[in-house]
Design an enzyme around this catalytic site. Structure first.
Site, PDB file in Angstrom:
ATOM      1  N   PHE A 162     -46.006 -50.448  78.797  1.00 37.58           N
ATOM      2  CA  PHE A 162     -46.444 -50.538  78.072  1.00 37.58           C
ATOM      3  C   PHE A 162     -47.430 -49.443  78.009  1.00 37.58           C
ATOM      4  O   PHE A 162     -47.854 -49.512  76.757  1.00 37.58           O
ATOM      5  CB  PHE A 162     -47.329 -51.956  78.840  1.00 37.58           C
ATOM      6  N   CYS A 188     -50.784 -42.597  84.359  1.00 38.82           N
ATOM      7  CA  CYS A 188     -49.952 -42.956  85.697  1.00 38.82           C
ATOM      8  C   CYS A 188     -50.386 -41.531  85.808  1.00 38.82           C
ATOM      9  O   CYS A 188     -50.580 -40.830  87.205  1.00 38.82           O
ATOM     10  CB  CYS A 188     -48.409 -42.338  85.530  1.00 38.82           C
TER      11      CYS A 188
END
Ligand code: NAD
Length: 501
Positions: free
Chosen positions: A149, A281
């Site tokens: 997402f 990330c």
């Protein structure tokens, strides 16, 4: 309430499974739409369409394929703000950051325009009497991208641009949380001149993922998401004979040496830890100051900056940080903040206390920035990925102790060191057990012509995303040995050919 379906063979295909997932607007906390979740049979129809389109597309000249990419780049620039607005509405990242999400993907499209050069093989003339040897890169067939997402533009573009430029046909299985931008890409590819069936979007959940990971017509699976699902996808896809790259979670450390410019470090840290509400990330989630004095000074400098973070609706131009993606994710991150306190970390700034004037958006999934000090390596909140707007300080006494933290951590995606000393920086770069390293750069995300990928439990499979590794992932090598003229005769030979023969 809007609906999102699938895109197969150049047209929207209504979902028939009867199953839907909710799409929220995290800034308001309202359900804005719903997305169809494909059944196995619907996914198989998508695979069949991509399979049927493969012979013509792989047989299209590489220059024509490059021209489609050139068109795509132009249209992506034209549509950048519209894409960013749609992305911001479903993800919750602020508009300027959403523009960056599109831009970073677009840069892979720019790189892929050079595919005629990137696909050039090798040639050895006259390796033996009249024999030439050469290699070429061939596309694989139907390939699939399964995306998370948190970068709904960048990651689908990482995968699709490289795969399609290399001559494959592509199925995108985007996150069910923000499917609108991936579907906008379908229209953009079509306008760019891509033939129907080459780029397809199938929305879905585990059922769709399981189908693409096991169907023999799918030749490769590229995945980005959390580590448990990355491991699952990698083991399932490879057990079914597919090439697979599966990027997972992260816990990125920034080492702060005593000689660093601490003002620069404090600014870098707030951006890298709290930008996109920590849902990156490559976000820095752990700061490792070396020496107690540096640690005390960092806490003193970070506290007012974190307290002053401007949290707001993702389209508010003043906001530095928007909401989290869903109510479930907000609850998960809050749970980690509760746990951090129970585990004995010192709460310096508590994002749970967040009480700004939300100007009518009180139901959005907002959380303030948090800062924890004296976090220890054996705490669960240190070992696990939180993926929210929180920064943990782990104090180290020496460089050796500092470098051990990211090196011994389960994850190895990104890391950074701030120092003015070249020897220390070089020792860190060479020895830290992490895949992407920054020196005085907080978020070392490689550009499109380099390659992106972490180490250890942050990535499964040997080949990274984009750059030359992207070309390698989406092609297989064919090596040809050819003799001209054919008239040379030496009689039957029963030994393996060598250069002496
Ligand atoms: P996720 O693992 O929940 O979802 C990723 C994809 O897997 C989605 O398309 C989803 O539909 C699918 N999926 C979810 N559950 C599944 C299941 N049980 N079986 C099969 N498929 C399933 O990840 P997310 O929450 O969307 O994204 C955030 C995660 O992604 C974080 O862990 C973040 O660190 C990671 N991430 C990693 C990178 C990287 O390059 N290493 C980049 C971005 C995000």
């Amino acid at each position: 309430m809007y609906e999102r379906h699938h895109y197969i063979s150049g047209q929207t295909v209504e979902g028939t499974s009867g199953r839907f997932g909710p799409i929220y607007n995290p800034s308001t906390g309202e359900q804005a739409g719903k997305v169809a979740l494909a059944s196995k049979a619907e996914v198989e129809a998508g695979i069949a369409a991509a399979d049927a389109a493969f012979p013509a597309w792989s047989g299209t000249s590489v220059v024509k394929r490059a021209r489609v990419l050139q068109n795509l780049v132009q249209i992506l620039y034209r549509e950048k703000d519209a894409l960013a607005e749609a992305l911001s509405a479903e993800h919750g990242k602020v508009f300027s950051d959403a523009q960056g999400d599109v831009q970073r993907g677009l840069e892979v499209a720019e790189f892929a325009q050079g595919i005629p050069h990137l696909l050039k093989g090798e040639f050895s003339d006259n390796v033996s009497g009249g024999i030439d040897m050469y290699s070429m890169r061939k596309p694989l067939g139907v390939v699939v991208g399964i995306t998370p997402f948190n970068f709904p533009a960048m990651i689908p573009l990482w995968m699709s641009c490289m795969a399609i430029a290399c001559g494959n046909t592509f199925i995108l299985k985007p996150s069910e949380k923000d499917p609108t931008v991936p579907l906008m890409f379908a229209d953009i590819w079509k306008e760019a001149g891509l033939p129907d069936g080459v780029f397809n979007v199938i929305n879905g959940d585990k059922e769709a993922v399981d189908t693409v990971c096991t169907d023999p017509r799918v030749k490769a699976v590229s995945f980005v998401g959390s580590t448990p699902i990355a491991q699952y996808v990698y083991s399932t896809a490879t057990a079914h004979g597919k090439r697979c790259q599966a990027m997972g979670g992260a816990k990125n450390h920034m080492i702060i040496m005593p000689d660093a410019d601490l003002d620069q470090v404090a600014d870098a840290l707030v951006g890298a830890a709290y930008g996109s509400a920590g849902e990156r990330c490559m976000a820095i989630s752990v700061a490792v100051p070396v020496g107690q004095q540096v640690a005390d000074k960092m806490v003193e400098m970070l506290k007012p900056r974190v307290e002053a973070l401007k949290v707001g609706h993702s389209m508010d131009p003043e906001a530095e940080m928007g909401p989290l993606v869903t109510a479930d994710h907000l609850a998960k991150v809050r749970g980690y903040l509760d746990l951090a306190e129970q585990e004995g970390a010192d709460v310096v700034v508590d994002g749970r206390d967040f009480k700004y004037n939300m100007q009518g958006y009180e139901n959005g999934y907002y959380l303030g920035g948090s800062l924890f000090d004296n976090v220890k390596a054996d705490m669960r909140t240190y070992r696990e990925e939180i993926f929210g707007p929180t920064l943990q300080i782990v104090r180290a006494e020496s460089f050796d102790e500092a470098i051990r933290l990211p090196s011994e951590h389960e994850f190895g995606n990104g890391t950074s060191i701030f120092t003015r000393d070249g020897d220390t920086a070089r020792a860190y770069v060479n020895n830290v057990e992490v895949g992407m390293v920054g020196v005085n750069v907080p978020i070392p995300v490689p550009l499109a012509f380099h390659t992106f990928g972490g180490w250890k439990n942050s990535a499964f499979g040997d080949i990274n995303q984009h750059g030359m590794e992207g070309v390698r992932f989406y092609t297989k090598t064919k090596t040809v040995t050819s003799r001209w003229p054919t008239g040379i005769r030496s009689g039957a030979e029963f030994v393996i050919p060598t250069l002496n023969s």
